[in-house]
Write a protein that holds these residues in place. Structure first.
Motif, PDB file in Angstrom:
ATOM      1  N   ARG A  68      10.121   9.556  -8.399  1.00  6.60           N
ATOM      2  CA  ARG A  68       9.422   8.306  -8.740  1.00  6.60           C
ATOM      3  C   ARG A  68       9.650   7.259  -7.653  1.00  6.60           C
ATOM      4  O   ARG A  68       8.726   6.560  -7.232  1.00  6.60           O
ATOM      5  N   PHE A  69      10.885   7.160  -7.197  1.00  7.77           N
ATOM      6  CA  PHE A  69      11.217   6.189  -6.161  1.00  7.77           C
ATOM      7  C   PHE A  69      10.473   6.492  -4.863  1.00  7.77           C
ATOM      8  O   PHE A  69       9.936   5.589  -4.222  1.00  7.77           O
ATOM      9  N   ARG A 105       3.790   4.560  -1.361  1.00  2.51           N
ATOM     10  CA  ARG A 105       2.654   3.698  -1.712  1.00  2.51           C
ATOM     11  C   ARG A 105       2.896   2.229  -1.389  1.00  2.51           C
ATOM     12  O   ARG A 105       1.963   1.538  -0.981  1.00  2.51           O
ATOM     13  N   GLU A 106       4.102   1.742  -1.566  1.00  2.00           N
ATOM     14  CA  GLU A 106       4.404   0.334  -1.291  1.00  2.00           C
ATOM     15  C   GLU A 106       5.070   0.153   0.070  1.00  2.00           C
ATOM     16  O   GLU A 106       4.675  -0.707   0.845  1.00  2.00           O
ATOM     17  N   GLY A 107       6.095   0.946   0.335  1.00  4.89           N
ATOM     18  CA  GLY A 107       6.886   0.785   1.551  1.00  4.89           C
ATOM     19  C   GLY A 107       6.198   1.229   2.823  1.00  4.89           C
ATOM     20  O   GLY A 107       6.460   0.687   3.896  1.00  4.89           O
ATOM     21  N   ILE A 108       5.321   2.216   2.731  1.00  8.38           N
ATOM     22  CA  ILE A 108       4.593   2.686   3.923  1.00  8.38           C
ATOM     23  C   ILE A 108       3.152   2.178   3.882  1.00  8.38           C
ATOM     24  O   ILE A 108       2.751   1.363   4.707  1.00  8.38           O
ATOM     25  N   ALA A 149      -2.028  10.160   6.577  1.00 13.72           N
ATOM     26  CA  ALA A 149      -1.149  10.520   5.475  1.00 13.72           C
ATOM     27  C   ALA A 149       0.190   9.825   5.649  1.00 13.72           C
ATOM     28  O   ALA A 149       0.717   9.767   6.761  1.00 13.72           O
ATOM     29  N   ALA A 150       0.728   9.291   4.567  1.00 11.88           N
ATOM     30  CA  ALA A 150       2.072   8.709   4.549  1.00 11.88           C
ATOM     31  C   ALA A 150       2.950   9.646   3.737  1.00 11.88           C
ATOM     32  O   ALA A 150       2.518  10.162   2.700  1.00 11.88           O
TER      33      ALA A 150
END
Length: 155
Positions: free
Chosen positions: A36-37, A43-46, A124-125
């Motif tokens: 989950r993390f 999605r948020e950090g990259i 892609a991340a």
């Protein structure tokens, strides 16, 4: 268990790119928490950093900063050892790559790659996490539009 599935991007009936899209089947509570993390990281950090003018190497550095406050929790749940120099290890690999070029491995979100992202960039991340008996892969496809960045593989 990590699964890397193939993804094909088609525009007007023409294959414009292929990539993989990692997903995992976490079987322990700790692996489920980490999974989950890592989707939050992807999605948020990259992807959250990706916009016109972003520099690939800066996105990588921003991702390491995003992860840093959470490393202690990863140790606590057994997903990272205190003997691992995380920053050194993760500077050895990318946190994603661009698509639409012949050699995607040469167009990465990694240290030293000064490519500037533009409207129309896509790729892609990813965060692959292998530690102990866990093999967790999280990867999503993204596209930088004029008004925002889209996560193409998020339903």
């Amino acid at each position: 268990m990590q699964l890397d599935a193939g993804v094909r991007v088609v525009f007007d009936g023409v294959n414009v790119a292929t990539s993989d899209m990692a997903r995992s089947l976490p079987r322990t509570e700790a692996a489920q928490e980490a999974y989950r993390f890592f989707f939050d990281v992807v999605r948020e950090g990259i992807i959250g950093q990706l916009r016109p003018g972003a520099v690939c190497e800066d996105v990588h550095e921003g991702t390491l900063r995003y992860l840093a406050p959470h490393l202690e929790r990863m140790v606590a749940i057994g997903m990272l050892g205190t003997d691992v120099d995380f920053n050194t290890e993760y500077r050895k690999r990318n946190v994603g790559h661009l698509m639409g070029k012949q050699e995607s491995f040469a167009n990465e979100l990694r240290p030293g790659y000064k490519h500037v992202l533009q409207v129309g960039s896509y790729g892609a991340a990813e965060i692959p996490w292998r530690y102990g008996n866990a093999a967790i892969g999280t990867e999503d496809l993204w596209y930088i539009g004029r008004d925002r960045t889209y996560i193409l593989s998020k339903r």
